[in-house]
Scaffold this motif. Structure first.
Motif, PDB file in Angstrom:
ATOM      1  N   CYS A  80       0.749  -1.292   0.068  1.00 37.01           N
ATOM      2  CA  CYS A  80       0.168  -0.119  -0.140  1.00 37.01           C
ATOM      3  C   CYS A  80       0.851   1.087   0.103  1.00 37.01           C
ATOM      4  O   CYS A  80       1.758   1.290   0.897  1.00 37.01           O
ATOM      5  CB  CYS A  80      -1.070  -0.037   1.328  1.00 37.01           C
ATOM      6  SG  CYS A  80      -1.956   1.559   1.408  1.00 37.01           S
ATOM      7  N   CYS A  82       0.438   4.248   0.439  1.00 41.39           N
ATOM      8  CA  CYS A  82      -0.026   5.461   1.345  1.00 41.39           C
ATOM      9  C   CYS A  82       1.093   5.966   2.348  1.00 41.39           C
ATOM     10  O   CYS A  82       1.720   5.038   2.867  1.00 41.39           O
ATOM     11  CB  CYS A  82      -1.591   5.501   1.924  1.00 41.39           C
ATOM     12  SG  CYS A  82      -1.331   4.546   3.574  1.00 41.39           S
ATOM     13  N   CYS A  85       1.300   3.893   5.525  1.00 39.66           N
ATOM     14  CA  CYS A  85       2.022   2.492   5.595  1.00 39.66           C
ATOM     15  C   CYS A  85       3.452   2.692   5.161  1.00 39.66           C
ATOM     16  O   CYS A  85       4.211   1.798   5.643  1.00 39.66           O
ATOM     17  CB  CYS A  85       1.442   1.614   4.508  1.00 39.66           C
ATOM     18  SG  CYS A  85      -0.426   1.184   4.850  1.00 39.66           S
ATOM     19  N   HIS A 121      -9.099   0.717   5.754  1.00 42.72           N
ATOM     20  CA  HIS A 121      -8.034   1.549   5.431  1.00 42.72           C
ATOM     21  C   HIS A 121      -8.350   1.755   4.029  1.00 42.72           C
ATOM     22  O   HIS A 121      -8.575   0.765   3.080  1.00 42.72           O
ATOM     23  CB  HIS A 121      -6.936   0.684   5.686  1.00 42.72           C
ATOM     24  CG  HIS A 121      -5.550   1.431   5.085  1.00 42.72           C
ATOM     25  ND1 HIS A 121      -4.932   2.114   5.993  1.00 42.72           N
ATOM     26  CD2 HIS A 121      -4.703   1.097   4.261  1.00 42.72           C
ATOM     27  CE1 HIS A 121      -4.103   2.855   5.399  1.00 42.72           C
ATOM     28  NE2 HIS A 121      -3.497   2.105   4.402  1.00 42.72           N
ATOM     29  N   SER A 123      -6.438   4.752   2.218  1.00 42.91           N
ATOM     30  CA  SER A 123      -5.782   5.901   1.382  1.00 42.91           C
ATOM     31  C   SER A 123      -4.797   5.639   0.773  1.00 42.91           C
ATOM     32  O   SER A 123      -4.153   6.590   0.128  1.00 42.91           O
ATOM     33  CB  SER A 123      -5.160   6.572   2.823  1.00 42.91           C
ATOM     34  OG  SER A 123      -4.462   5.649   3.956  1.00 42.91           O
TER      35      SER A 123
HETATM   36 ZN    ZN Z   1      -1.707   2.428   3.261  1.00 44.00          ZN
END
Ligand code: ZN
Ligand code: ZN
Length: 150
Positions: A80, A82, A85, A121, A123
């Motif tokens: 991920c 974002c 993370c 989650h 994002s």
């Molecule tokens: Zn993330």
């Protein structure tokens, strides 16, 4: 010579209960406008179909160059992109342990997909280029290298 042309048929929703996919195929509406100025039209990063059946643990993305992308949820979630993370550094790390239930897929502009996971989650914005780089199909997997950047 007769060839069956079935490309016009909508590919999604023929079996079972697919995840809600606002994004079924590169749409015709306003392609020229929407793609303007984007990396665009490179068939390698132009998805034609996204398959993510409910309850599955692998997403399939068909690309315009004929490639059938295989994207296990584990890989998608672990990479991920974002900031939560990955932090704010330049490198991408695999972050294990996230929820792997894919609740929703939304198209972002004409260049990315956004996923909502079972733990809400949501994002991470996955550009098509990034998704392609995460491919785990038989062809790509042996050469897979964790992406260096988003
Ligand atoms: Zn993330
Ligand atoms: Zn592949």
């Amino acid at each position: 010579m007769q060839r069956k042309v079935s490309a016009a048929r909508p590919p999604i929703g023929r079996s079972g209960a697919p995840a809600p996919l606002p994004f079924a195929a590169p749409d015709r509406r306003g392609t020229a406008v929407a793609w303007k100025g984007m990396m665009a039209q490179d068939p390698k990063i132009t998805p034609t179909q996204v398959k993510a059946p409910h309850g599955a643990r692998v997403m399939e993305i068909h690309w315009a160059d004929g490639h059938r992308g295989v994207l296990p949820h584990e890989i998608l979630r672990g990479y991920c992109p974002c900031a939560n993370c990955q932090g704010h550094g330049g490198t991408i790390n695999f972050v294990p342990g996230g929820n792997l239930d894919l609740r929703e897929i939304e198209q972002v502009g004409n260049y990315a997909l956004q996923f909502t996971w079972g733990d809400r989650h949501d994002s991470g914005i996955y550009t098509f280029r990034y998704l392609r780089s995460l491919c785990q199909c038989d062809e790509c997997k042996p050469q897979f290298q964790p992406p260096h950047s988003k």
